[in-house]
Design a protein around this motif. Structure first.
Motif, PDB file in Angstrom:
ATOM      1  N   ALA A   3     -65.186  84.403   3.629  1.00 20.20           N
ATOM      2  CA  ALA A   3     -64.931  83.258   3.033  1.00 20.20           C
ATOM      3  C   ALA A   3     -63.765  82.610   3.940  1.00 20.20           C
ATOM      4  O   ALA A   3     -62.648  82.975   4.193  1.00 20.20           O
ATOM      5  CB  ALA A   3     -63.845  83.595   1.747  1.00 20.20           C
ATOM      6  N   SER A   4     -63.883  81.422   4.370  1.00 17.59           N
ATOM      7  CA  SER A   4     -63.366  80.631   5.389  1.00 17.59           C
ATOM      8  C   SER A   4     -62.986  79.199   4.768  1.00 17.59           C
ATOM      9  O   SER A   4     -63.611  78.635   4.215  1.00 17.59           O
ATOM     10  CB  SER A   4     -64.298  80.715   6.825  1.00 17.59           C
ATOM     11  N   THR A   5     -62.154  78.600   5.844  1.00 20.85           N
ATOM     12  CA  THR A   5     -62.042  77.436   5.577  1.00 20.85           C
ATOM     13  C   THR A   5     -61.683  76.569   7.043  1.00 20.85           C
ATOM     14  O   THR A   5     -61.251  77.119   8.079  1.00 20.85           O
ATOM     15  CB  THR A   5     -60.491  76.835   4.892  1.00 20.85           C
ATOM     16  N   SER A   6     -62.330  75.129   6.966  1.00 26.23           N
ATOM     17  CA  SER A   6     -62.250  74.609   8.461  1.00 26.23           C
ATOM     18  C   SER A   6     -61.398  73.226   7.931  1.00 26.23           C
ATOM     19  O   SER A   6     -61.397  72.526   9.028  1.00 26.23           O
ATOM     20  CB  SER A   6     -63.492  74.234   8.864  1.00 26.23           C
ATOM     21  N   GLY A   7     -60.946  73.190   6.767  1.00 21.58           N
ATOM     22  CA  GLY A   7     -60.090  71.659   6.452  1.00 21.58           C
ATOM     23  C   GLY A   7     -58.585  72.271   6.394  1.00 21.58           C
ATOM     24  O   GLY A   7     -58.098  73.268   6.743  1.00 21.58           O
ATOM     25  N   SER A   8     -58.037  71.207   5.432  1.00 21.53           N
ATOM     26  CA  SER A   8     -56.612  71.763   5.170  1.00 21.53           C
ATOM     27  C   SER A   8     -56.373  72.608   3.923  1.00 21.53           C
ATOM     28  O   SER A   8     -55.071  73.093   3.658  1.00 21.53           O
ATOM     29  CB  SER A   8     -55.796  70.396   4.897  1.00 21.53           C
ATOM     30  N   GLY A   9     -57.484  72.768   3.274  1.00 15.07           N
ATOM     31  CA  GLY A   9     -57.386  73.653   2.099  1.00 15.07           C
ATOM     32  C   GLY A   9     -57.384  74.969   2.560  1.00 15.07           C
ATOM     33  O   GLY A   9     -57.753  75.492   3.519  1.00 15.07           O
ATOM     34  N   LYS A  10     -57.030  76.074   1.633  1.00 16.42           N
ATOM     35  CA  LYS A  10     -56.773  77.434   1.852  1.00 16.42           C
ATOM     36  C   LYS A  10     -58.181  78.008   1.566  1.00 16.42           C
ATOM     37  O   LYS A  10     -58.668  77.612   0.676  1.00 16.42           O
ATOM     38  CB  LYS A  10     -55.729  77.877   0.743  1.00 16.42           C
ATOM     39  N   ALA A  11     -58.493  79.036   2.448  1.00 12.37           N
ATOM     40  CA  ALA A  11     -59.845  79.612   2.385  1.00 12.37           C
ATOM     41  C   ALA A  11     -59.670  80.337   0.878  1.00 12.37           C
ATOM     42  O   ALA A  11     -58.685  80.920   0.569  1.00 12.37           O
ATOM     43  CB  ALA A  11     -60.022  80.622   3.582  1.00 12.37           C
ATOM     44  N   GLY A  12     -61.042  80.717   0.507  1.00 16.77           N
ATOM     45  CA  GLY A  12     -61.264  81.397  -0.553  1.00 16.77           C
ATOM     46  C   GLY A  12     -60.626  83.021  -0.304  1.00 16.77           C
ATOM     47  O   GLY A  12     -60.510  83.424   0.694  1.00 16.77           O
ATOM     48  N   GLU A  13     -60.438  83.733  -1.366  1.00 19.49           N
ATOM     49  CA  GLU A  13     -60.043  85.121  -1.632  1.00 19.49           C
ATOM     50  C   GLU A  13     -61.282  86.200  -1.808  1.00 19.49           C
ATOM     51  O   GLU A  13     -62.159  85.809  -2.613  1.00 19.49           O
ATOM     52  CB  GLU A  13     -58.693  85.490  -2.254  1.00 19.49           C
ATOM     53  N   ILE A  14     -61.108  87.297  -1.260  1.00 20.92           N
ATOM     54  CA  ILE A  14     -62.237  88.293  -1.706  1.00 20.92           C
ATOM     55  C   ILE A  14     -61.478  89.436  -2.193  1.00 20.92           C
ATOM     56  O   ILE A  14     -60.639  89.932  -1.791  1.00 20.92           O
ATOM     57  CB  ILE A  14     -62.927  88.589  -0.225  1.00 20.92           C
ATOM     58  N   THR A  15     -62.237  90.063  -3.217  1.00 23.94           N
ATOM     59  CA  THR A  15     -61.772  91.323  -3.985  1.00 23.94           C
ATOM     60  C   THR A  15     -62.927  91.988  -4.125  1.00 23.94           C
ATOM     61  O   THR A  15     -63.917  91.732  -4.568  1.00 23.94           O
ATOM     62  CB  THR A  15     -61.094  90.892  -5.377  1.00 23.94           C
ATOM     63  N   ILE A  16     -62.877  93.243  -3.663  1.00 21.58           N
ATOM     64  CA  ILE A  16     -63.790  94.423  -3.816  1.00 21.58           C
ATOM     65  C   ILE A  16     -63.273  95.535  -4.672  1.00 21.58           C
ATOM     66  O   ILE A  16     -62.230  96.155  -4.213  1.00 21.58           O
ATOM     67  CB  ILE A  16     -64.240  94.785  -2.503  1.00 21.58           C
ATOM     68  N   ASN A  17     -64.082  95.748  -5.863  1.00 22.47           N
ATOM     69  CA  ASN A  17     -63.697  96.933  -6.574  1.00 22.47           C
ATOM     70  C   ASN A  17     -64.895  97.873  -6.611  1.00 22.47           C
ATOM     71  O   ASN A  17     -65.898  97.607  -6.924  1.00 22.47           O
ATOM     72  CB  ASN A  17     -63.568  96.739  -7.938  1.00 22.47           C
ATOM     73  N   THR A  18     -64.700  99.256  -6.002  1.00 22.35           N
ATOM     74  CA  THR A  18     -65.634 100.296  -5.761  1.00 22.35           C
ATOM     75  C   THR A  18     -65.072 101.513  -5.531  1.00 22.35           C
ATOM     76  O   THR A  18     -63.800 101.833  -5.433  1.00 22.35           O
ATOM     77  CB  THR A  18     -66.386  99.944  -4.501  1.00 22.35           C
ATOM     78  N   GLU A  19     -65.753 102.638  -5.872  1.00 24.68           N
ATOM     79  CA  GLU A  19     -65.593 104.007  -5.691  1.00 24.68           C
ATOM     80  C   GLU A  19     -65.308 104.353  -4.453  1.00 24.68           C
ATOM     81  O   GLU A  19     -64.275 105.156  -4.003  1.00 24.68           O
ATOM     82  CB  GLU A  19     -66.512 104.902  -6.455  1.00 24.68           C
ATOM     83  N   SER A  20     -66.079 104.133  -3.340  1.00 19.96           N
ATOM     84  CA  SER A  20     -66.083 104.194  -2.135  1.00 19.96           C
ATOM     85  C   SER A  20     -66.813 103.097  -1.287  1.00 19.96           C
ATOM     86  O   SER A  20     -67.558 102.530  -1.774  1.00 19.96           O
ATOM     87  CB  SER A  20     -66.579 105.716  -1.472  1.00 19.96           C
ATOM     88  N   LEU A  21     -66.353 102.814   0.148  1.00 21.70           N
ATOM     89  CA  LEU A  21     -66.956 101.950   0.779  1.00 21.70           C
ATOM     90  C   LEU A  21     -67.031 102.223   2.095  1.00 21.70           C
ATOM     91  O   LEU A  21     -65.908 102.836   2.743  1.00 21.70           O
ATOM     92  CB  LEU A  21     -65.747 100.574   0.711  1.00 21.70           C
ATOM     93  N   THR A  22     -68.265 102.006   2.831  1.00 20.40           N
ATOM     94  CA  THR A  22     -68.090 102.309   4.340  1.00 20.40           C
ATOM     95  C   THR A  22     -68.872 101.292   5.073  1.00 20.40           C
ATOM     96  O   THR A  22     -69.760 100.610   4.496  1.00 20.40           O
ATOM     97  CB  THR A  22     -69.475 103.721   4.457  1.00 20.40           C
ATOM     98  N   ILE A  23     -68.165 100.643   5.999  1.00 18.87           N
ATOM     99  CA  ILE A  23     -68.644  99.627   6.924  1.00 18.87           C
ATOM    100  C   ILE A  23     -68.974  99.912   8.156  1.00 18.87           C
ATOM    101  O   ILE A  23     -68.036 100.450   8.684  1.00 18.87           O
ATOM    102  CB  ILE A  23     -67.785  98.381   6.868  1.00 18.87           C
ATOM    103  N   ARG A  24     -70.058  99.673   8.887  1.00 25.49           N
ATOM    104  CA  ARG A  24     -70.267 100.123  10.357  1.00 25.49           C
ATOM    105  C   ARG A  24     -71.062  99.122  10.998  1.00 25.49           C
ATOM    106  O   ARG A  24     -71.612  98.241  10.352  1.00 25.49           O
ATOM    107  CB  ARG A  24     -70.843 101.548  10.163  1.00 25.49           C
ATOM    108  N   ASN A  25     -71.547  99.480  12.193  1.00 27.72           N
ATOM    109  CA  ASN A  25     -72.296  98.662  13.066  1.00 27.72           C
ATOM    110  C   ASN A  25     -72.107  97.292  13.019  1.00 27.72           C
ATOM    111  O   ASN A  25     -72.940  96.409  13.043  1.00 27.72           O
ATOM    112  CB  ASN A  25     -73.959  98.753  12.650  1.00 27.72           C
ATOM    113  N   GLY A  26     -70.747  96.988  13.227  1.00 25.32           N
ATOM    114  CA  GLY A  26     -70.287  95.482  13.459  1.00 25.32           C
ATOM    115  C   GLY A  26     -70.319  94.793  12.123  1.00 25.32           C
ATOM    116  O   GLY A  26     -69.842  93.493  12.140  1.00 25.32           O
ATOM    117  N   ALA A  27     -70.468  95.277  11.078  1.00 24.38           N
ATOM    118  CA  ALA A  27     -70.381  94.649   9.695  1.00 24.38           C
ATOM    119  C   ALA A  27     -68.763  94.153   9.603  1.00 24.38           C
ATOM    120  O   ALA A  27     -67.646  94.966   9.995  1.00 24.38           O
ATOM    121  CB  ALA A  27     -70.909  95.283   8.761  1.00 24.38           C
TER     122      ALA A  27
END
Length: 359
Positions: A3-27
């Motif tokens: 969630a990004s911004t390229s202007g004067s406004g604030k970028a969006g927010e991200i919320t993740i609800n999960t029991e477990s989370l694995t991120i790999r391989n450059g993600a």
């Protein structure tokens, strides 16, 4: 996911609800800004385990080079966090904006093989890192926790690092660091509330070893506050007595003679059967228990003749002793001392033995 911004406004927010989370391989999961707007916040509600693996993998709330907006914040609260093989959690600011903050609540935090948690800035105020870990924080092989400012050799004060955990464990020779450094600005503050810290040492500047530093190359160094128990392994130990002990002093001595006997300080007391304990110098007598004097064993009791009946007191009591007045000689030539006159006669009559009649 971003969630990004390229202007004067604030970028969006991200919320993740999960029991477990694995991120790999450059993600990546990221919020960022490339302009004057602020990067959004990232919140992860993970019940069990968060695992970040491989270089380029991570959670980001950052700003890009040339931007003026501030970085966002990251909040996570899993039971266990593992960051390894170059993965990261970062709220870095590569522009002129202030770096964001990181809040982490976990049961256990492990950073291995260049794993990192950073709130660094290129030229602005560094972000803050707050870690509340119930069990331990483990740093292995070039791992890093950093709130350094001025990574582009520019201004900005270092951010603050606050860690509350029972134990922080590292290896001194593996160059795993906790930093709140600065270049031309002032160093940040590092506060650690822990029972004990193993393998990391406070140091005025970075070294090839595992360090805790809050230095500034051109400014004022920050503060390092370590609130630990400072356990002393030698506490409670007593120095051994190296003077040899005379064994003879440990052996019970007999009653002393001389003055102590007169003063009543020495005693000889017999306490039941056995008497005094044997001296160590006595020959070994085995383990057979001795009977009391005068007692009979079962084997010998049957061979002993019954004791003769007692003689009446009147018969056993001798008469008065009278000095011999003379002597007489019988027909066989035996002499007898007598208390009467030498004129007395001796009965020489021989008597035949009495024979028992058969019935």
């Amino acid at each position: 996911m971003s969630a990004s911004t390229s202007g004067s406004g604030k970028a969006g927010e991200i919320t993740i609800n999960t029991e477990s989370l694995t991120i790999r391989n450059g993600a990546k999961v990221s919020t960022n800004t490339s302009s004057s707007g602020q990067a959004g916040n990232l919140t992860l509600n993970v019940q069990d385990r968060l695992t970040l693996t491989d270089s380029g993998t991570g959670l980001f709330a950052s700003t890009t080079p040339g931007s003026t907006g501030n970085g966002g914040s990251i909040t996570i609260d899993p039971q266990r966090v593992l960051i390894q093989d170059g993965a990261t959690i970062a709220v870095n600011s590569e522009g002129s904006g202030t770096g964001g903050n990181i809040f982490l609540q976990a049961g256990r935090l492990e950073l291995r093989d260049r794993g990192s948690i950073t709130a660094e800035t290129a030229s602005a105020q560094g972000g803050n890192i707050t870690l509340n870990v119930n069990n331990l924080v483990l740093l292995r092989r070039d791992s890093l926790i950093s709130a350094t400012a001025g990574t582009a050799q520019a201004g900005g004060n270092g951010g603050n690092v606050t860690i509350a955990t029972p134990f922080i464990i590292g290896v001194l020779t593996e160059n795993s660091d906790i930093r709140a450094n600065a270049f031309s600005g002032n160093g940040g503050n590092i506060t650690i509330n822990a029972t004990q810290i193993f393998g990391l040492r406070p140091h005025p500047k970075d070294t090839p070893f595992s360090d805790i530093t809050a230095s500034s190359q051109l400014g004022i160094n920050g503060n390092i506050i370590l609130n630990t128990l400072n356990l002393d392994p030698s506490q409670g130990l007593q120095e051994l007595n190296l003077t040899p002990v005379d064994p003879s002093k440990l052996v019970a001595q007999g009653c002393n003679s001389g003055r102590k006997v007169v003063e009543g300080q020495s005693k000889f007391v017999v306490l039941g059967r056995g008497g005094l304990s044997a001296s160590p110098d006595d020959p070994f007598s085995g383990t057979i228990v001795l009977n009391d004097l005068g007692s009979l064993t079962a084997s010998s009791a049957s061979t002993v003749s019954p004791a003769p009946s007692a003689v009446p007191l009147s018969a056993a009591t001798p008469g008065a002793i009278v000095e011999a007045q003379g002597w007489v000689k019988d027909a066989r030539g035996k002499l007898y001392l007598v208390s009467q006159s030498a004129n007395g006669s001796v009965d020489h009559t021989e008597r035949s033995p009495t024979l028992c009649q058969n019935h």
